[in-house]
Design an enzyme around this catalytic site. Structure first.
Site, PDB file in Angstrom:
ATOM      1  N   LEU A 193       0.816  -1.227   0.000  1.00  0.00           N
ATOM      2  CA  LEU A 193       0.000   0.000   0.000  1.00  0.00           C
ATOM      3  C   LEU A 193       0.847   1.275   0.000  1.00  0.00           C
ATOM      4  O   LEU A 193       0.329   2.353  -0.272  1.00  0.00           O
ATOM      5  CB  LEU A 193      -0.955   0.007   1.200  1.00  0.00           C
ATOM      6  CG  LEU A 193      -2.141  -0.979   1.106  1.00  0.00           C
ATOM      7  CD1 LEU A 193      -2.952  -0.951   2.394  1.00  0.00           C
ATOM      8  CD2 LEU A 193      -3.032  -0.667  -0.091  1.00  0.00           C
ATOM      9  N   HIS A 199       4.379 -15.572  -3.517  1.00  0.00           N
ATOM     10  CA  HIS A 199       4.627 -15.556  -4.971  1.00  0.00           C
ATOM     11  C   HIS A 199       5.502 -16.695  -5.517  1.00  0.00           C
ATOM     12  O   HIS A 199       6.590 -16.457  -6.044  1.00  0.00           O
ATOM     13  CB  HIS A 199       5.203 -14.207  -5.422  1.00  0.00           C
ATOM     14  CG  HIS A 199       6.270 -13.583  -4.563  1.00  0.00           C
ATOM     15  ND1 HIS A 199       7.410 -14.238  -4.169  1.00  0.00           N
ATOM     16  CD2 HIS A 199       6.341 -12.338  -4.023  1.00  0.00           C
ATOM     17  CE1 HIS A 199       8.144 -13.409  -3.442  1.00  0.00           C
ATOM     18  NE2 HIS A 199       7.512 -12.262  -3.331  1.00  0.00           N
ATOM     19  N   ASP A 217       0.494  -9.442  -5.019  1.00  0.00           N
ATOM     20  CA  ASP A 217       1.760  -8.708  -4.962  1.00  0.00           C
ATOM     21  C   ASP A 217       1.630  -7.354  -5.674  1.00  0.00           C
ATOM     22  O   ASP A 217       2.568  -6.906  -6.343  1.00  0.00           O
ATOM     23  CB  ASP A 217       2.924  -9.533  -5.529  1.00  0.00           C
ATOM     24  CG  ASP A 217       4.283  -8.992  -5.098  1.00  0.00           C
ATOM     25  OD1 ASP A 217       4.337  -8.012  -4.318  1.00  0.00           O
ATOM     26  OD2 ASP A 217       5.308  -9.554  -5.545  1.00  0.00           O
TER      27      ASP A 217
HETATM   28  O1  DOR Z   1       8.466  -7.048  -7.455  1.00  0.00           O
HETATM   29  C1  DOR Z   1       8.349  -6.921  -6.240  1.00  0.00           C
HETATM   30  N1  DOR Z   1       8.016  -5.731  -5.709  1.00  0.00           N
HETATM   31  N2  DOR Z   1       8.574  -7.958  -5.447  1.00  0.00           N
HETATM   32  C2  DOR Z   1       8.600  -7.837  -4.099  1.00  0.00           C
HETATM   33  O2  DOR Z   1       8.790  -8.815  -3.426  1.00  0.00           O
HETATM   34  C3  DOR Z   1       8.429  -6.511  -3.476  1.00  0.00           C
HETATM   35  C4  DOR Z   1       7.651  -5.621  -4.332  1.00  0.00           C
HETATM   36  C5  DOR Z   1       7.705  -4.180  -3.921  1.00  0.00           C
HETATM   37  O3  DOR Z   1       7.526  -3.879  -2.736  1.00  0.00           O
HETATM   38  O4  DOR Z   1       7.857  -3.326  -4.790  1.00  0.00           O
END
Ligand code: DOR
Length: 422
Positions: free
Chosen positions: A56, A228, A301
Site C-alpha cells: 500500500l 509468490h 503482490d
Molecule cells: O516485485 C516486487 N516488488 N517484489 C517484491 O517482493 C516486493 C515488491 C515491492 O515492494 O515493490
C-alpha cells in the site's frame, strides 16, 4: 448506510437466491427497509475477495500509493480485504507502526486492511521485530513477512516460526536465496537472460529456500506461507512438503499465471518484477499447482511504483507491478475459461484461503444470513481492453495495459457498503 436488496444473482455452486443487506450483514430479503435495489440477473455473487499480498506504500511513498487509493483499487478488483505488507517507511516492525497503519485504514480505507508486521527489525534480517507486541496491539497482527527481502538466516527463520506459533501467527517468506540471486538479479536465468545481458535469477534460488523453510516449519511446528511461487521446482517442493504433513500454504500471483519471460524482450521495466517472469514450463507448473491445490491461493503482490522509479535501465528500475484491479480477470482468463478451476475453486483460492491465513472472522465467509455482507458481483463473460489510466491506483505500472481480458467486476460490497459499482 442504506439497506440493499440484490435480486437474481447466482452463487458459485450454481444455486440462486435474493439477498438482503442491512447494518453490514446479510439478512432475509423480507428484512430490508427502504432498500436500494441491485438487479443482478446473469451475474455471479461471490464472497468478497481477499488479497494475501498487497503493497500500500503508506506511510513512506504516498506518491506511489496510499491506503485510500490502494484499497479503492482493491474494491475495483472485487476485494473486500487486503493484507498490507510491512516494507513501508517506517517499516511495520513495532506495535506503534502497526497501530498507525490500522488507524489510517480506519479513516481512509475502502476495504479491510489486515496489517502484516515484519519478521525482522527494519527488514534487516538480523533481529526479530516486536512480533508479540504487534500481535497484542490494537492492530492484532497475525502475519509477519519481510517481503521484498528474504529472511536468509536459517536461525532467525527458525526462531520466527517458533515464536509466531505461540500465538498462531504465520510467517510469510519471500523465497530468494540472495547468494544465488543477488540484489541485481532481474531476469529469469535462461537463454533469455544471457541474450538480453541481464543478471540471471535461477529457479533454484526460490526452491532452495522453500525447501529449507518447509524443513524449519516441520522442526518448529510453526506455520509457513510461501509468497509468490514462480517456479516448477518451488511447486514440486511444496507438493512434497504437503504430502509429509508440513504446515505450509502458498500463493501465486496473477502475473506469474499469465505473463512470461518474453515480455522483457523490449526491456520495458513495467515487466520487471521480483521474482521475475518465467518461461512456459514454469507458467504451466504454477497453473497446475493452483488447479490441484498445491498452491492454495492467489496473492496479487500489487506493487505500485512511481514513474521516476520505473524510468531507468532495466537492471536499475524498481521491481513490481500492479495487480489488484485485474487479478480476477487474469484468473478467469488463465484458469476458469480453460476449465482448470471452477467457481468454488475461485472462492477458495481468492477469498476463503487468504482469509484463513490470518484467521479472519469477517472475511472469506459464506454468503448466508447473519454473515458480514462482503460480496462481489461478477459478470463472467464481459471483456474489455485494459487501460492503465482507468485505475484508482496512483501508479501506472500495469502490465495488462492494452490487452483484451475479462472485465468481470460489476459491484463490490464491503461490510454492507457499496465500495465500487460499474
Ligand atoms: O516485485 C516486487 N516488488 N517484489 C517484491 O517482493 C516486493 C515488491 C515491492 O515492494 O515493490
Amino acid at each position: 448506510m442504506r439497506d440493499l436488496l440484490i435480486t437474481g444473482a447466482q452463487f458459485a455452486d450454481g444455486s440462486t437466491a435474493d439477498l438482503g443487506v442491512s447494518a453490514g450483514r446479510f439478512v432475509a430479503p423480507s428484512e430490508v427497509h427502504d432498500a436500494e435495489h441491485i438487479g443482478a440477473d446473469g451475474l455471479l455473487a461471490l464472497p468478497g475477495l481477499v488479497d494475501s499480498h498487497t503493497h500500500l506504500r503508506e506511510p513512506g511513498r504516498e506518491d506511489a500509493e496510499t491506503v485510500a487509493t490502494g484499497t479503492l483499487a482493491a474494491a475495483r478488483g472485487g476485494y473486500t480485504a487486503v493484507h498490507a505488507m510491512a516494507n513501508l517507511d517506517p517499516v511495520t516492525d513495532s506495535a506503534e507502526a502497526a497501530e498507525h497503519l490500522a488507524a489510517l485504514a480506519g479513516r481512509t480505507a475502502s476495504a479491510e486492511v489486515i496489517v502484516v508486521g515484519s519478521v525482522t527489525k527494519g527488514l534487516a534480517g538480523a533481529e526479530l521485530s516486536e512480533m508479540g507486541l504487534m500481535h497484542r496491539s490494537a492492530a492484532g497482527v497475525r502475519m509477519f513477512s519481510d517481503d521484498g527481502k528474504c529472511v536468509m538466516d536459517s536461525l532467525v527463520m527458525r526462531r520466527a516460526l517458533t515464536y509466531a506459533k505461540t500465538f498462531d501467527a504465520v510467517i510469510a517468506q519471500h523465497a530468494q536465496d540472495t547468494r544465488l540471486a543477488g540484489p541485481g538479479a532481474c531476469c529469469h536465468e535462461s537463454e533469455i537472460s544471457g541474450r538480453l545481458g541481464l543478471p540471471g535469477w535461477p529457479a533454484q534460488a526460490e526452491s532452495a529456500i522453500i525447501a529449507r523453510d518447509v524443513e524449519l516449519a516441520q522442526l518448529s511446528g510453526g506455520r509457513l506461507h510461501v509468497c509468490h511461487v514462480s517456479t516448477a521446482e518451488g511447486v514440486e517442493v511444496i507438493r512434497w512438503a504437503k504430502a509429509r504433513g508440513v504446515n505450509v500454504t502458498a500463493e501465486v500471483t496473477p502475473h506469474h499465471l499469465y505473463l512470461g519471460t518474453r515480455e522483457v524482450e523490449r526491456y520495458d521495466t513495467t515487466f520487471k518484477v521480483n521474482p521475475p517472469l518465467r518461461t512456459d514450463e514454469h507458467i504451466e507448473a504454477v497453473r497446475a499447482g493452483l488447479a490441484d491445490g498445491t498452491i492454495d491461493m492467489v496473492g496479487t503482490d500489487h506493487a505500485p511504483h512511481a514513474r521516476q522509479d520505473k524510468d531507468h535501465p532495466f537492471d536499475i528500475a524498481l521491481p513490481g507491478m500492479l495487480g489488484l484491479e485485474q487479478a480476477l480477470a487474469v484468473v478467469i482468463e488463465t484458469m476458469v475459461n480453460s476449465g482448470r478451476l471452477d467457481w468454488p475453486g475461485v472462492v477458495r483460492s481468492m477469498s476463503a484461503a487468504p482469509a484463513a491465513l490470518t484467521r479472519s472472522a469477517t472475511q472469506g465467509r459464506p454468503i448466508a444470513v447473519g454473515e458480514p455482507a462482503n460480496l462481489v458481483l461478477v459478470d463472467p463473460s464481459a471483456r474489455a481492453v485494459v487501460d492503465r489510466d482507468d485505475s484508482a491506483s496512483k501508479s501506472r505500472n500495469n502490465p495488462y495495459h492494452g490487452r483484451d481480458l475479462p472485465d468481470p467486476i460489476v459491484a463490490t460490497i464491503w461490510a454492507g457498503r457499496i465500495t465500487h459499482r460499474r
